[in-house]
Write a protein that holds these residues in place. Structure first.
Motif, mmCIF file in Angstrom:
data_model
loop_
_atom_site.group_PDB
_atom_site.id
_atom_site.type_symbol
_atom_site.label_atom_id
_atom_site.label_comp_id
_atom_site.label_asym_id
_atom_site.label_seq_id
_atom_site.Cartn_x
_atom_site.Cartn_y
_atom_site.Cartn_z
ATOM 1 N N ASN B 48 50.818 -27.202 5.190
ATOM 2 C CA ASN B 48 50.153 -27.465 6.473
ATOM 3 C C ASN B 48 48.924 -26.578 6.661
ATOM 4 N N LEU B 50 48.216 -23.491 6.368
ATOM 5 C CA LEU B 50 48.182 -22.121 6.875
ATOM 6 C C LEU B 50 47.631 -21.219 5.779
ATOM 7 N N GLU B 79 37.741 -27.142 11.873
ATOM 8 C CA GLU B 79 38.929 -26.664 12.582
ATOM 9 C C GLU B 79 39.636 -27.779 13.347
ATOM 10 N N ARG B 80 38.810 -28.599 14.021
ATOM 11 C CA ARG B 80 39.369 -29.654 14.853
ATOM 12 C C ARG B 80 40.168 -30.661 14.006
ATOM 13 N N ALA B 83 43.407 -29.102 12.737
ATOM 14 C CA ALA B 83 44.396 -29.096 13.826
ATOM 15 C C ALA B 83 44.991 -30.490 14.002
ATOM 16 N N ARG B 86 47.583 -31.143 11.404
ATOM 17 C CA ARG B 86 48.802 -30.345 11.553
ATOM 18 C C ARG B 86 49.761 -30.920 12.587
ATOM 19 N N ARG B 87 49.220 -31.743 13.492
ATOM 20 C CA ARG B 87 50.091 -32.330 14.510
ATOM 21 C C ARG B 87 51.259 -33.087 13.894
ATOM 22 N N VAL B 115 48.060 -30.472 23.578
ATOM 23 C CA VAL B 115 47.427 -31.010 22.368
ATOM 24 C C VAL B 115 47.438 -32.535 22.374
#
Lengths: 328, 250
Positions: B48, B50, B79-80, B83, B86-87, B115
């Protein structure tokens, strides 16, 4: 909880004292030394207050005359709004600078470092004088493209930078440099796992900072920020050099005329003490607010508070089934 | 669902992953086992994003992790977009990482509201249902500090499920628990697996792996030593390294 009482009562051992069977009573330690010390301290304190109160040279009549004077109240108002506004600017900007310093973006990081370097590295008095007399350095404030004649905005410096605005800018920017370091320390005190958990839920960095990291950092940030606020309350006195009229400047104006330096300083001290005491309330409220979720509330520290909570505790301990919380 | 080919990762000069090949099909449970320092947690964190991989290819549900493919080129995601990706991947950590300033309910509601943009009422109902599913409906208003380790970890699972992920990652979810609390967490995971969730689990619970996993993967020194049916890998390992490890933990 009720289901746990048999085991819980033994290790909790609050309701009944340890080793106490039916027949034995437990005698707690008596702190005779504390009582003696308290009595000695109290006697000295009464003596000191008595001697101050009876001292003719302190001119209590003058203190009494000025403590509620309009001049003092006007100064007080200035001191208060200047402190509040400068702390607001300082904290807002400080959070921004702290986040910039921790950013992965090298441009933001460098800008933030330069800001802190300048505003923490030069004396506050110099900064106040600089903003106060900026009109002498730049007659006009221009916003445009450098080295061309294209300007979007042209203002007279002295009409924009009034003493009050200059004072606010100076104090706010200086505070921001210090506050940013406090905030940075707070942010870094939050476990990295918190941000990872937030990221793994799809939260973006800005949201993670705002919702997860900053609220936890607040616990670490508030006590030193309380210090800063108290400091600011008294630092506002420095703005007298650009003729902004805070409490201390007004007091100075008075004793410059009537030469009653000590009584006037006592008046100032009384008010500063009152303000600092009043500031303690929102601070402890904020500390409790951001201490949510972290086990027991901060222990009562003052002797008066301890007396009250101590009594309350004793009552709850002797009460039935002290609240030992189940964890299973 | 997860497809890894020659995944490499190094921290400074230390190679942590030295070419991992692994595939997890939709609806399957894959357990990663091995000694500490073998790279299993690092690999999980790569899935994911990280951690960023330094070589090889890694994709989740057909999309390369951390990149967007256009023709022959891979573009790094912003970044967006990271993210956003990752949801769909839930993660459960060894140290729970619940948000201590929020109640159990608020922990579970946070991501759906902030989110996914679900209304508070809807998120609340959803969260209560999830807390009920992990057996903690009566603990919804408690703060993490008021919960036992096992309860905290179950809240963490509910929190991850709240985003309706298609893949769940578990990073040693029972390693920080008292022995008697391990069972309650494994029960929730077992139930999740039975419902068809795709799961990648880093664990030291050999029993759980043997019972629940479709694939057991034994890692050591940043490579996959042995992978396959858990009865085979854990019951009758072919590699010497796997045998010595199992003889020590069993």
């Amino acid at each position: 909880m009720a289901a746990l009482t048999p085991a819980g009562a033994v290790c909790g051992a609050r309701a009944t004292a340890p080793h106490a069977g039916e027949s034995r009573t437990v005698v707690p330690i008596r702190h005779w030394g504390r009582w003696l010390a308290a009595a000695a301290a109290l006697t000295s304190l009464v003596g000191l207050i008595g001697s101050l109160a009876g001292n003719k040279n302190l001119h209590w009549d003058i203190v009494g005359h000025y403590v509620f004077a309009d001049l003092v109240f006007n100064g007080l108002a200035t001191t208060l709004w200047l402190t509040a506004a400068a702390m607001a600017v300082g904290l807002g900007l400080g959070v921004l600078v702290a986040v910039m310093r921790l950013s992965s973006n090298p441009v933001l990081r460098t800008l933030a470092n330069a800001f802190v370097w300048i505003f923490r590295g030069t004396p506050l008095l110099v900064q106040i004088i600089f903003w106060g007399y900026a009109g002498a350095l730049y007659k006009h404030i221009l916003i445009g493209i450098p080295f061309t004649h294209i300007t979007f905005l042209d203002m007279d410096t002295n009409t924009v930078l009034t003493p009050a605005v200059a004072a606010l800018l100076a104090l706010g920017l200086n505070e921001a440099a210090y506050a940013s370091e406090i905030v940075r320390a707070g942010i870094q005190s939050v476990d990295a796992g918190q941000a990872e958990a937030a990221h793994s839920l799809g939260m973006r960095p800005a949201l993670t900072t705002r919702r997860i990291v900053l609220p936890q950092a607040m616990r670490v940030i508030i006590p030193p920020l309380g210090n800063e606020t108290i400091n600011m309350l008294k630092m506002t006195a420095l703005v007298s050099v650009i003729s902004a009229h805070d409490l201390m400047s007004n007091i100075q104006d008075v004793y410059a005329q009537n030469y009653q330096v000590i009584p006037m300083l006592v008046v100032a001290s009384i008010w500063y003490l009152i303000l600092v005491t009043a500031l303690g309330l929102p601070q402890s409220w904020l500390e409790r607010r951001y201490g949510r979720g972290t086990a027991p509330a901060t222990p009562a520290t003052g002797p008066l508070q301890r007396l009250v909570t101590g009594a309350a505790l004793r009552i709850s301990r002797t009460g039935p089934a002290a609240s030992t919380d189940s964890k299973g | 669902m997860v497809h890894a080919e020659g995944v490499r990762k190094h921290f400074g000069k230390v190679s942590v992953l030295r070419g991992i090949d692994l595939s997890v099909e939709r609806g399957r449970v894959c357990c990663l086992l091995g000694p500490s320092g073998s790279g299993k947690s690092t690999f999980l964190r790569c899935i994911n994003h990280l951690e960023k991989i330094d070589g090889g290819s890694l994709s989740v549900d057909g999309a390369p992790v951390g990149h967007r493919q256009q023709g022959n080129r891979l573009y790094e995601l912003k970044e967006r977009e990271i993210a956003r990706a990752r949801r769909d991947i839930g993660m459960v950590f060894q140290r729970f990482n619940l948000f201590p300033h929020m109640t159990a309910l608020e922990n579970v509601m946070e991501a759906p509201v902030k989110v996914a943009g679900v209304t508070r009422a809807e998120a609340r109902a959803d969260a209560l249902r999830l807390l009920d599913r992990v057996g903690l409906a009566d603990r919804a208003e408690r703060y993490p500090a008021q919960l036992s380790g096992g309860q905290q970890q179950r809240v963490a699972i509910a929190r991850a499920l709240a985003m309706k992920p298609k893949l769940m990652l578990f990073d040693e979810p029972t390693s920080a628990l008292d022995p008697e609390l391990v069972g309650e967490v494994l029960d929730v995971m077992r139930q999740l697996a039975a419902e068809g969730m795709t799961m990648v689990v880093v664990t030291h619970e050999i029993g759980f792996a043997r019972e629940v996993a479709d694939t057991a993967v034994f890692m050591d020194g940043g490579v996959v030593v042995e992978a396959g049916d858990p009865r085979q890998v854990l019951g009758d390992p072919q590699q010497e390294r796997t045998r010595t490890f199992l003889s020590k933990v069993l």
